[in-house]
Design an enzyme around this catalytic site. Structure first.
Site, PDB file in Angstrom:
ATOM      1  N   LYS A 115       0.852  -1.197   0.000  1.00 36.67           N
ATOM      2  CA  LYS A 115       0.000   0.000   0.000  1.00 36.67           C
ATOM      3  C   LYS A 115       0.881   1.238   0.000  1.00 36.67           C
ATOM      4  O   LYS A 115       1.677   1.456   0.931  1.00 36.67           O
ATOM      5  CB  LYS A 115      -0.849  -0.013   1.266  1.00 36.67           C
ATOM      6  CG  LYS A 115      -2.340  -0.062   1.011  1.00 36.67           C
ATOM      7  CD  LYS A 115      -3.074  -0.126   2.320  1.00 36.67           C
ATOM      8  CE  LYS A 115      -4.489   0.401   2.171  1.00 36.67           C
ATOM      9  NZ  LYS A 115      -5.197   0.410   3.448  1.00 36.67           N
TER      10      LYS A 115
HETATM   11  O1  G3P Z   1      -9.484   1.503   3.806  1.00 39.95           O
HETATM   12  C1  G3P Z   1      -9.281   2.762   4.337  1.00 39.95           C
HETATM   13  C2  G3P Z   1      -9.893   2.907   5.671  1.00 39.95           C
HETATM   14  O2  G3P Z   1      -9.213   2.143   6.618  1.00 39.95           O
HETATM   15  C3  G3P Z   1     -10.101   4.286   6.141  1.00 39.95           C
HETATM   16  O3  G3P Z   1     -11.328   4.275   6.730  1.00 39.95           O
HETATM   17  O4  G3P Z   1     -13.088   5.050   8.216  1.00 39.95           O
HETATM   18  O5  G3P Z   1     -10.680   5.601   8.713  1.00 39.95           O
HETATM   19  O6  G3P Z   1     -11.861   6.702   6.828  1.00 39.95           O
HETATM   20  P1  G3P Z   1     -11.765   5.484   7.672  1.00 39.95           P
END
Ligand code: G3P
Length: 218
Positions: free
Chosen positions: A87
């Site tokens: 990533k």
């Molecule tokens: O896949 C990306 C994710 O982990 C981010 O999610 O909810 O932290 O914006 P969030």
């Protein structure tokens, strides 16, 4: 549309694996930190444990911010597990590292994507998959799902091989919208996977079926 789990929690991954619907896992430093994983060796062994449970791509995020560091980390990560996706962020350094690593046939997940232009550049750099962050765009008043749709339709139009993975998914309606928008994959928190399954009418119907059967057979 395939489903990946977006977590570094082993119990969640174990339960997801048992369901037989999880095709891969995405992790990031925040998700690792949430599980108390703060050291390199701990992250590596957590990723190896995940790979034993899930027979699919596991995204492992680099923690360097410079090109050389990202390349070194990416070349190391691919030796950790059978099916790694390195990533890399949608930064200038990330795109440069992407172009180098993908030339070595290393699979890359372009993360932190917030615009079509970033996705176009990642595709040029050979990203295997691009991850538009839906929820975080919504958080700042932009339409996150529109970005998924725009990237998916442009990639389809020009026959771009890079897959589109809807990320930063916050609820089960996001999954439906991502599928309609043409995402190849949605990576979802475990709670969203549960929301996708549960329906009160299913539960009520199941209870009724079993009650009726019990009455008829007693
Ligand atoms: O896949 C990306 C994710 O982990 C981010 O999610 O909810 O932290 O914006 P969030």
């Amino acid at each position: 549309m395939e489903l990946f789990l977006d977590t570094a929690n082993m119990d969640e991954i174990r339960q997801g694996a048992r369901l037989g619907v999880v095709r891969g896992v995405t992790t990031n430093p925040s998700l690792a930190a949430k599980e108390g994983i703060g050291k390199f060796e701990a992250y590596k062994s957590a990723v190896q444990e995940i790979a034993e449970m899930i027979d699919g791509p596991i995204s492992v995020e680099v923690i360097s911010s410079d090109v050389e560091g990202m390349i070194t980390e990416g070349r190391d990560i691919v030796n950790w597990i059978p099916n790694p996706w390195v990533k890399l962020p949608s930064t200038i350094a990330g795109i440069e590292a992407m172009a180098v690593l993908t030339k070595d046939n290393i699979k890359v997940n372009q993360t932190l994507c917030f615009s079509v232009n970033q996705a176009l550049l990642g595709a040029q750099a050979g990203a295997t998959v691009v991850s538009p962050f839906v929820g975080r765009l919504d958080d700042v008043g932009h339409d996150g799902m529109q970005l998924v749709e725009d990237i998916a339709s442009i990639f389809q139009r020009y026959n771009v091989k890079t897959k589109v993975m809807a990320a930063s998914i916050r609820n089960s309606l996001h999954c439906v919208a991502a599928a309609k928008a043409g995402a190849d994959i949605s990576t979802v928190p475990f709670s969203v996977l549960m929301q996708m399954i549960k329906h009160p009418l299913t539960d009520a119907g199941q209870t009724r079926f079993l009650q009726d059967w019990q009455q008829a057979s007693s």
